[in-house]
Design a protein around this motif. Structure first.
Motif, short mmCIF file in Angstrom:
data_model
loop_
_atom_site.label_atom_id
_atom_site.label_comp_id
_atom_site.label_asym_id
_atom_site.label_seq_id
_atom_site.Cartn_x
_atom_site.Cartn_y
_atom_site.Cartn_z
N ILE A 1 0.83 -0.97 -0.14
CA ILE A 1 0.22 0.21 0.05
C ILE A 1 0.83 1.69 0.05
CG2 ILE A 1 -0.23 0.15 2.58
CD1 ILE A 1 -3.14 1.50 1.79
N ARG A 2 1.99 1.38 0.42
CA ARG A 2 3.05 2.24 1.07
C ARG A 2 3.43 2.77 -0.35
NH1 ARG A 2 4.65 4.70 5.56
NH2 ARG A 2 3.75 3.03 7.48
N GLU A 3 4.07 1.43 -1.40
CA GLU A 3 4.74 2.03 -2.75
C GLU A 3 3.73 2.02 -3.61
OE1 GLU A 3 6.83 -1.48 -4.06
OE2 GLU A 3 8.01 -1.28 -2.56
N TRP A 4 2.00 1.93 -3.23
CA TRP A 4 1.25 2.09 -4.27
C TRP A 4 0.35 3.59 -4.30
CZ3 TRP A 4 -4.17 3.28 -4.33
CH2 TRP A 4 -4.99 3.69 -5.22
N LEU A 5 0.21 3.49 -3.05
CA LEU A 5 0.03 5.15 -2.22
C LEU A 5 1.27 5.96 -3.07
CD1 LEU A 5 -1.08 5.20 0.91
CD2 LEU A 5 -2.69 5.31 -1.28
N ALA A 6 2.56 6.14 -3.25
CA ALA A 6 3.09 7.26 -3.03
C ALA A 6 3.38 7.47 -4.85
CB ALA A 6 4.25 6.15 -2.80
N ASP B 1 -6.98 -0.22 5.97
CA ASP B 1 -5.32 -0.23 5.49
C ASP B 1 -4.67 1.35 5.12
OD1 ASP B 1 -4.65 -2.89 6.23
OD2 ASP B 1 -5.21 -3.53 3.95
N GLY B 2 -5.59 1.43 4.34
CA GLY B 2 -4.87 3.19 4.34
C GLY B 2 -6.68 3.91 4.02
N ILE B 3 -6.04 5.27 4.59
CA ILE B 3 -7.16 6.44 4.01
C ILE B 3 -6.17 7.76 3.45
CG2 ILE B 3 -9.37 8.16 4.84
CD1 ILE B 3 -9.60 5.98 7.23
N VAL B 4 -7.02 8.39 2.09
CA VAL B 4 -6.50 9.81 1.62
C VAL B 4 -7.03 10.31 1.54
CG1 VAL B 4 -5.06 10.46 -0.20
CG2 VAL B 4 -4.85 7.86 0.36
N VAL B 5 -7.70 11.35 2.17
CA VAL B 5 -8.36 12.20 2.43
C VAL B 5 -7.43 14.11 1.18
CG1 VAL B 5 -9.68 14.42 3.88
CG2 VAL B 5 -8.83 12.05 4.60
N THR B 6 -8.55 14.11 0.10
CA THR B 6 -8.85 15.18 -0.61
C THR B 6 -9.28 16.43 -0.27
OG1 THR B 6 -9.69 13.81 -2.38
CG2 THR B 6 -7.48 13.64 -2.63
N GLN B 7 -8.84 17.15 -1.68
CA GLN B 7 -9.39 18.35 -0.86
C GLN B 7 -11.20 17.67 -1.14
OE1 GLN B 7 -8.28 21.76 -3.46
NE2 GLN B 7 -9.92 22.58 -2.99
N ASP B 8 -11.60 17.06 -2.34
CA ASP B 8 -12.91 16.59 -2.68
C ASP B 8 -12.95 15.17 -2.08
OD1 ASP B 8 -13.48 19.45 -4.40
OD2 ASP B 8 -11.67 18.47 -5.51
N ILE B 9 -12.70 14.63 -1.88
CA ILE B 9 -13.05 12.94 -1.92
C ILE B 9 -11.78 12.25 -0.66
CG2 ILE B 9 -12.99 10.78 -2.65
CD1 ILE B 9 -13.21 11.71 -5.84
N VAL B 10 -12.99 11.23 -0.05
CA VAL B 10 -11.86 10.67 0.89
C VAL B 10 -11.57 9.25 0.35
CG1 VAL B 10 -12.60 8.96 2.82
CG2 VAL B 10 -12.74 11.75 2.27
N TYR B 11 -10.36 8.58 0.15
CA TYR B 11 -10.20 7.54 -0.49
C TYR B 11 -9.85 6.51 0.60
CZ TYR B 11 -10.20 9.73 -4.88
OH TYR B 11 -9.84 10.31 -6.46
N ILE B 12 -10.80 5.24 0.75
CA ILE B 12 -10.65 4.38 1.95
C ILE B 12 -9.97 2.97 0.59
CG2 ILE B 12 -11.46 2.76 3.81
CD1 ILE B 12 -13.34 5.02 3.85
N ILE B 13 -9.48 2.66 1.37
CA ILE B 13 -8.26 1.54 0.78
C ILE B 13 -8.42 -0.09 1.44
CG2 ILE B 13 -5.89 0.97 -0.80
CD1 ILE B 13 -6.37 4.54 -0.16
N GLU B 14 -8.29 -0.84 0.93
CA GLU B 14 -8.05 -2.66 2.26
C GLU B 14 -6.91 -3.65 0.92
OE1 GLU B 14 -7.67 -5.01 4.89
OE2 GLU B 14 -8.44 -2.90 4.75
N THR B 15 -6.27 -3.31 0.94
CA THR B 15 -4.97 -4.04 0.34
C THR B 15 -4.85 -5.97 0.82
OG1 THR B 15 -4.27 -2.46 1.05
CG2 THR B 15 -2.64 -4.32 0.08
N LYS B 16 -5.42 -6.51 -0.43
CA LYS B 16 -4.79 -7.63 -0.07
C LYS B 16 -4.69 -8.76 -0.96
CE LYS B 16 -8.79 -7.90 2.89
NZ LYS B 16 -8.14 -8.76 3.81
N ARG B 17 -3.35 -9.92 -0.72
CA ARG B 17 -2.45 -10.31 -1.68
C ARG B 17 -3.58 -10.85 -2.88
NH1 ARG B 17 2.03 -12.80 1.68
NH2 ARG B 17 1.99 -11.75 3.49
#
Length: 143
Positions: free
Chosen positions: A13-18, A52-68
């Motif tokens: 998730i760290r690599e993908w979000l970067a 696993d991950g949450i990204v808050v942008t100016q307009d949208i909230v992204y919630i990410i779940e990571t699985k093999r």
């Protein structure tokens, strides 16, 4: 001394979000849901869910779940996270923003991908070589 390996999903998730959100500050392994009404020591073991991950942008909230390999129940997990996000006091100023759910996975699962599509959940295949190598090592060690 052996080098300590970063947990698989955390590294993924760290690599993908970067790559996907290079200018945003993501939250990793973040507790969501209402705060329990218990003493502080009990709070630490409260059982709040962790996204696993949450990204808050100016307009949208992204919630990410990571699985093999994501399975259909991953969708219910993400839907629950979306519900809990709107109960998480730390994010109250973002409650009115639309939430986009994302499944991040290394291995494809067609039924999960199809169900994700029908529920407007983004299904992302992200398979860097190190992840494929680690999965191959696991398969070989199980034989």
């Amino acid at each position: 001394m052996a080098e300590k390996q970063v947990p698989f999903e955390r590294r993924l998730i760290r690599e993908w979000l970067a790559k996907e959100f290079p200018n945003e500050m993501p939250y990793y392994n973040i507790q969501i849901g209402p705060l329990p009404e218990v003493p502080e020591a009990a709070y630490l073991k409260s059982g709040r869910r962790r996204a696993d991950g949450i990204v808050v942008t100016q307009d949208i909230v992204y919630i990410i779940e990571t699985k093999r390999r994501a399975r259909p129940e991953t969708i219910a997990q993400l839907e629950d996270y979306a519900r809990l996000f709107k109960l998480t006091q730390e994010f109250s100023k973002h409650w009115e923003k639309p939430i986009k759910l994302i499944i991040l996975t290394v291995l494809s699962n067609q039924s999960t991908e199809d169900l994700s599509f029908s529920k407007n959940i983004r299904y992302v295949l992200f398979a860097p070589q190190w992840a494929l190598d680690r999965l191959q090592e696991q398969l070989e060690s199980e034989e």
